[in-house]
Design an enzyme around this catalytic site. Sequence first.
Site, PDB file in Angstrom:
ATOM      1  N   ASN A 155       0.849  -1.193   0.000  1.00  0.00           N
ATOM      2  CA  ASN A 155       0.000   0.000   0.000  1.00  0.00           C
ATOM      3  C   ASN A 155       0.889   1.250   0.000  1.00  0.00           C
ATOM      4  O   ASN A 155       1.703   1.435   0.904  1.00  0.00           O
ATOM      5  CB  ASN A 155      -0.892  -0.043   1.252  1.00  0.00           C
ATOM      6  CG  ASN A 155      -1.850   1.126   1.311  1.00  0.00           C
ATOM      7  OD1 ASN A 155      -1.454   2.267   1.073  1.00  0.00           O
ATOM      8  ND2 ASN A 155      -3.102   0.872   1.639  1.00  0.00           N
ATOM      9  N   HIS A 171      -3.570  -4.459   7.838  1.00  0.00           N
ATOM     10  CA  HIS A 171      -3.671  -3.288   8.714  1.00  0.00           C
ATOM     11  C   HIS A 171      -2.770  -3.450   9.935  1.00  0.00           C
ATOM     12  O   HIS A 171      -2.920  -4.401  10.701  1.00  0.00           O
ATOM     13  CB  HIS A 171      -5.106  -2.990   9.175  1.00  0.00           C
ATOM     14  CG  HIS A 171      -5.323  -1.515   9.359  1.00  0.00           C
ATOM     15  ND1 HIS A 171      -4.838  -0.834  10.449  1.00  0.00           N
ATOM     16  CD2 HIS A 171      -5.893  -0.585   8.568  1.00  0.00           C
ATOM     17  CE1 HIS A 171      -5.143   0.445  10.323  1.00  0.00           C
ATOM     18  NE2 HIS A 171      -5.773   0.635   9.182  1.00  0.00           N
ATOM     19  N   ASP A 204      -0.173   4.496  -0.117  1.00  0.00           N
ATOM     20  CA  ASP A 204      -0.895   5.728   0.254  1.00  0.00           C
ATOM     21  C   ASP A 204       0.016   6.751   0.930  1.00  0.00           C
ATOM     22  O   ASP A 204      -0.112   7.959   0.707  1.00  0.00           O
ATOM     23  CB  ASP A 204      -2.020   5.415   1.249  1.00  0.00           C
ATOM     24  CG  ASP A 204      -3.161   4.648   0.616  1.00  0.00           C
ATOM     25  OD1 ASP A 204      -3.166   4.488  -0.620  1.00  0.00           O
ATOM     26  OD2 ASP A 204      -4.037   4.195   1.373  1.00  0.00           O
ATOM     27  N   HIS A 205       0.915   6.263   1.799  1.00  0.00           N
ATOM     28  CA  HIS A 205       1.684   7.217   2.598  1.00  0.00           C
ATOM     29  C   HIS A 205       2.779   7.921   1.821  1.00  0.00           C
ATOM     30  O   HIS A 205       3.302   8.939   2.275  1.00  0.00           O
ATOM     31  CB  HIS A 205       2.194   6.553   3.875  1.00  0.00           C
ATOM     32  CG  HIS A 205       1.050   6.208   4.779  1.00  0.00           C
ATOM     33  ND1 HIS A 205       0.214   7.179   5.296  1.00  0.00           N
ATOM     34  CD2 HIS A 205       0.561   5.026   5.194  1.00  0.00           C
ATOM     35  CE1 HIS A 205      -0.735   6.588   6.009  1.00  0.00           C
ATOM     36  NE2 HIS A 205      -0.551   5.289   5.964  1.00  0.00           N
ATOM     37  N   THR A 209      -8.191   3.799   8.221  1.00  0.00           N
ATOM     38  CA  THR A 209      -9.402   2.979   8.336  1.00  0.00           C
ATOM     39  C   THR A 209      -9.449   2.365   9.732  1.00  0.00           C
ATOM     40  O   THR A 209      -8.524   1.658  10.121  1.00  0.00           O
ATOM     41  CB  THR A 209      -9.380   1.857   7.258  1.00  0.00           C
ATOM     42  OG1 THR A 209      -8.970   2.433   6.025  1.00  0.00           O
ATOM     43  CG2 THR A 209     -10.733   1.229   7.105  1.00  0.00           C
ATOM     44  N   HIS A 235      -5.687   3.583  -1.672  1.00  0.00           N
ATOM     45  CA  HIS A 235      -7.020   3.922  -1.163  1.00  0.00           C
ATOM     46  C   HIS A 235      -7.363   5.310  -1.687  1.00  0.00           C
ATOM     47  O   HIS A 235      -6.741   6.295  -1.299  1.00  0.00           O
ATOM     48  CB  HIS A 235      -6.984   3.911   0.374  1.00  0.00           C
ATOM     49  CG  HIS A 235      -8.319   4.140   1.022  1.00  0.00           C
ATOM     50  ND1 HIS A 235      -8.507   4.023   2.378  1.00  0.00           N
ATOM     51  CD2 HIS A 235      -9.535   4.479   0.514  1.00  0.00           C
ATOM     52  CE1 HIS A 235      -9.776   4.278   2.671  1.00  0.00           C
ATOM     53  NE2 HIS A 235     -10.416   4.566   1.555  1.00  0.00           N
ATOM     54  N   ARG A 267      -9.568   8.014  -1.305  1.00  0.00           N
ATOM     55  CA  ARG A 267     -10.571   8.435  -0.316  1.00  0.00           C
ATOM     56  C   ARG A 267     -11.460   9.516  -0.902  1.00  0.00           C
ATOM     57  O   ARG A 267     -11.054  10.276  -1.780  1.00  0.00           O
ATOM     58  CB  ARG A 267      -9.886   8.955   0.950  1.00  0.00           C
ATOM     59  CG  ARG A 267      -9.095   7.891   1.685  1.00  0.00           C
ATOM     60  CD  ARG A 267      -8.565   8.440   2.992  1.00  0.00           C
ATOM     61  NE  ARG A 267      -9.614   8.525   3.976  1.00  0.00           N
ATOM     62  CZ  ARG A 267      -9.757   7.699   5.015  1.00  0.00           C
ATOM     63  NH1 ARG A 267      -8.887   6.741   5.218  1.00  0.00           N
ATOM     64  NH2 ARG A 267     -10.750   7.843   5.850  1.00  0.00           N
ATOM     65  N   GLU A 290      -8.655   0.262  -2.789  1.00  0.00           N
ATOM     66  CA  GLU A 290      -9.482   0.331  -1.577  1.00  0.00           C
ATOM     67  C   GLU A 290     -10.400   1.530  -1.731  1.00  0.00           C
ATOM     68  O   GLU A 290      -9.937   2.620  -2.110  1.00  0.00           O
ATOM     69  CB  GLU A 290      -8.612   0.586  -0.347  1.00  0.00           C
ATOM     70  CG  GLU A 290      -7.885  -0.607   0.160  1.00  0.00           C
ATOM     71  CD  GLU A 290      -7.016  -0.216   1.356  1.00  0.00           C
ATOM     72  OE1 GLU A 290      -7.262   0.819   1.983  1.00  0.00           O
ATOM     73  OE2 GLU A 290      -6.060  -0.948   1.609  1.00  0.00           O
ATOM     74  N   GLU A 345     -10.842  -9.470   3.501  1.00  0.00           N
ATOM     75  CA  GLU A 345      -9.555  -9.070   4.085  1.00  0.00           C
ATOM     76  C   GLU A 345      -9.799  -8.912   5.574  1.00  0.00           C
ATOM     77  O   GLU A 345     -10.572  -8.058   6.007  1.00  0.00           O
ATOM     78  CB  GLU A 345      -9.040  -7.758   3.481  1.00  0.00           C
ATOM     79  CG  GLU A 345      -7.714  -7.345   4.120  1.00  0.00           C
ATOM     80  CD  GLU A 345      -7.071  -6.121   3.468  1.00  0.00           C
ATOM     81  OE1 GLU A 345      -7.228  -5.919   2.254  1.00  0.00           O
ATOM     82  OE2 GLU A 345      -6.411  -5.364   4.207  1.00  0.00           O
ATOM     83  N   ARG A 402      -7.409  12.855   0.364  1.00  0.00           N
ATOM     84  CA  ARG A 402      -6.364  13.411   1.249  1.00  0.00           C
ATOM     85  C   ARG A 402      -4.961  12.925   0.884  1.00  0.00           C
ATOM     86  O   ARG A 402      -3.981  13.555   1.229  1.00  0.00           O
ATOM     87  CB  ARG A 402      -6.668  13.105   2.715  1.00  0.00           C
ATOM     88  CG  ARG A 402      -6.453  11.671   3.083  1.00  0.00           C
ATOM     89  CD  ARG A 402      -6.532  11.470   4.577  1.00  0.00           C
ATOM     90  NE  ARG A 402      -7.902  11.596   5.062  1.00  0.00           N
ATOM     91  CZ  ARG A 402      -8.320  11.033   6.189  1.00  0.00           C
ATOM     92  NH1 ARG A 402      -7.477  10.367   6.937  1.00  0.00           N
ATOM     93  NH2 ARG A 402      -9.567  11.158   6.573  1.00  0.00           N
TER      94      ARG A 402
HETATM   95  N1  PXP Z   1      -5.805  -2.967   4.398  1.00  0.00           N
HETATM   96  C1  PXP Z   1      -6.752  -1.997   4.458  1.00  0.00           C
HETATM   97  C2  PXP Z   1      -8.140  -2.369   4.113  1.00  0.00           C
HETATM   98  C3  PXP Z   1      -6.424  -0.679   4.813  1.00  0.00           C
HETATM   99  O1  PXP Z   1      -7.385   0.258   4.878  1.00  0.00           O
HETATM  100  C4  PXP Z   1      -5.077  -0.363   5.097  1.00  0.00           C
HETATM  101  C5  PXP Z   1      -4.697   1.035   5.423  1.00  0.00           C
HETATM  102  O2  PXP Z   1      -4.870   1.850   4.314  1.00  0.00           O
HETATM  103  C6  PXP Z   1      -4.122  -1.392   4.993  1.00  0.00           C
HETATM  104  C7  PXP Z   1      -4.514  -2.690   4.674  1.00  0.00           C
HETATM  105  C8  PXP Z   1      -2.677  -1.145   5.265  1.00  0.00           C
HETATM  106  O3  PXP Z   1      -2.513  -0.813   6.601  1.00  0.00           O
HETATM  107  P1  PXP Z   1      -1.095  -0.328   7.122  1.00  0.00           P
HETATM  108  O4  PXP Z   1      -0.787   0.954   6.416  1.00  0.00           O
HETATM  109  O5  PXP Z   1      -1.292  -0.171   8.579  1.00  0.00           O
HETATM  110  O6  PXP Z   1      -0.115  -1.402   6.763  1.00  0.00           O
END
Ligand code: PXP
Length: 256
Positions: free
Chosen positions: A25, A209, A27-28, A119, A61, A63, A88, A169, A67
Site C-alpha cells: 500500500n 492493517h 498511500d503514505h 481505516t 485507497h 478516499r 481500496e 480481508e 487526502r
Molecule cells: N488494508 C486496508 C483495508 C487498509 O485500509 C489499510 C490502510 O490503508 C491497509 C490494509 C494497510 O494498513 P497499514 O498501512 O497499517 O499497513
Amino acid sequence: MFIRIAGQTALPREKENDVPELGVNIDHVATLRQARGGAEPEPLMAAMAAQLGGADGITIHLREDRRHIQDRDLVLLRQAIQVRLNLEMAATNEMTGIAIANRVDMVTLVPEKRQELTTEGGLDVRGNLKGLKKHISTLKKAGIEVSLFVDPDTDQVRASLDAGADCVEIHTGCYANARGRRVVKEELLRIITASEEAVDLKLRLNAGHGLNYLNVREIALIPCMQELNIGHSIVSRAVFVGMERAVREMKELIRL
Ligand code: PXP
C-alpha cells in the site's frame, strides 16, 4: 481443520507453497507529497520500486476527501504497473464508477469516515447487506474481483459470502495494537477463527492493517492466507533503506 497456534510462537508452515502474496500500500507516499501539495515523492515511482522489490500487487485507497491518493495516481498506476492493482474504496456510486473506468484488478471495500486518521474498523457487512450487494454485483459484472475488509468476526465473514464477495480481508489492527502475550494470543486466535470460516466458505482470504516487520510472521503462517496488504511499516522502512529493499525484506519475512 487448521493447526492452532499452540504456544506463543507459530507452528511451521504446513506446505512449502502456502505462502501469502504481498500487496504494498503506497498511500503514505502520497501523504508525504500532499503535505507540500507539490509533485514529490511520486507514488508511481514508489510502485515501480516496490514491484522491483517483489511486490505481488500495489494497493491504493482513493478516499472521498482525496487526502492522499489522487485520481491521476490511479490513472498513471493503471498504465504503468505490471502487478495487480487493488483499489481500496468506500461503497459509493462515484467510487464504483471510478473503479470500473480504470479497470482495476480488485476492489477492497472499506468503511470510510472523514475524521479518521486511517481505516478504523471493518465493514458492517451484515448491517449493510443490501447496499453492498448492489455495488459488489456491479463491480463483478465488470470483471473486478471484490474483497470486503472485515473485523475478525465469523458472522461478518458469513455475511460477506451472502453479499456476493469473492474475498475477505481480515482486519489485523487489534492484533497489531495488542500488548502482552495473552492479549496478542487472543487477538491472533480471533483472526485464525475468522480465517477458518472464510476458507470453509471458499472465500479468498487476505489480511492487513498494522502489520510490520515484527508481527507479520504469525499472520503469514495462517494456512490458506492468500495476500497481506501492508503499507505504513514498509513506507516507514523505505525512508531509511529505500522502497525496493524495504519490500524485499518484508517478502523474505513472509516466506520464512
Ligand atoms: N488494508 C486496508 C483495508 C487498509 O485500509 C489499510 C490502510 O490503508 C491497509 C490494509 C494497510 O494498513 P497499514 O498501512 O497499517 O499497513
